[in-house]
Design a protein around this motif. Sequence first.
Motif, short mmCIF file in Angstrom:
data_model
loop_
_atom_site.label_atom_id
_atom_site.label_comp_id
_atom_site.label_asym_id
_atom_site.label_seq_id
_atom_site.Cartn_x
_atom_site.Cartn_y
_atom_site.Cartn_z
N ILE A 16 0.83 -1.11 0.10
CA ILE A 16 0.08 0.13 0.18
C ILE A 16 0.47 0.77 0.14
O ILE A 16 0.33 2.23 -0.34
CB ILE A 16 -1.53 0.28 1.25
N TYR A 17 1.68 1.52 0.46
CA TYR A 17 3.13 2.49 0.89
C TYR A 17 3.22 2.71 -0.41
O TYR A 17 3.45 3.43 -1.18
CB TYR A 17 4.52 1.95 1.83
N TYR A 18 3.66 1.63 -1.05
CA TYR A 18 4.50 1.24 -2.88
C TYR A 18 3.41 2.14 -3.33
O TYR A 18 3.38 2.96 -4.38
CB TYR A 18 5.30 0.01 -3.35
N TYR A 19 2.14 2.07 -3.45
CA TYR A 19 0.82 2.08 -4.48
C TYR A 19 0.85 3.87 -4.13
O TYR A 19 1.19 4.60 -5.32
CB TYR A 19 -0.70 0.90 -3.93
N ASN A 41 3.32 5.74 -2.77
CA ASN A 41 4.55 6.22 -3.78
C ASN A 41 4.50 7.06 -4.91
O ASN A 41 4.29 8.28 -5.51
CB ASN A 41 5.43 5.51 -2.68
N MET A 42 3.36 5.57 -5.70
CA MET A 42 3.87 5.74 -6.72
C MET A 42 2.92 6.73 -7.42
O MET A 42 2.74 7.24 -8.33
CB MET A 42 3.60 4.34 -7.75
N PRO A 53 0.90 11.57 -11.05
CA PRO A 53 -0.67 11.75 -10.87
C PRO A 53 -0.86 11.32 -11.63
O PRO A 53 -2.70 11.63 -11.38
CB PRO A 53 -0.15 13.23 -9.72
N ASP A 54 -0.70 11.73 -13.09
CA ASP A 54 -1.47 11.98 -13.78
C ASP A 54 -2.12 10.32 -14.79
O ASP A 54 -2.63 10.07 -15.74
CB ASP A 54 -1.64 12.82 -14.89
N CYS A 55 -1.62 9.13 -14.09
CA CYS A 55 -0.83 7.91 -14.69
C CYS A 55 -1.95 6.75 -13.71
O CYS A 55 -2.57 7.24 -12.44
CB CYS A 55 0.34 7.49 -14.57
#
Length: 60
Positions: A39-42, A44-45, A50-52
Amino acid sequence: MKKYKVIVLDRDGNEKPLDEKKSDEQLLEINFKSEKSRIYYYENMKQKYPDCSIKMMMCQ
């Protein structure tokens, strides 16, 4: 540990490289020790792209 494939898609649905220095195999599969780390990785991504659209699929 669970392995996930991570894919970043732009607004047009095209796959976006996470790191151009790595090959596709290294780039897409990531092992997470816990649900919290995934969840932390998600999150962060989502901030990094932000537009993806971020897709995470569990590998068998």
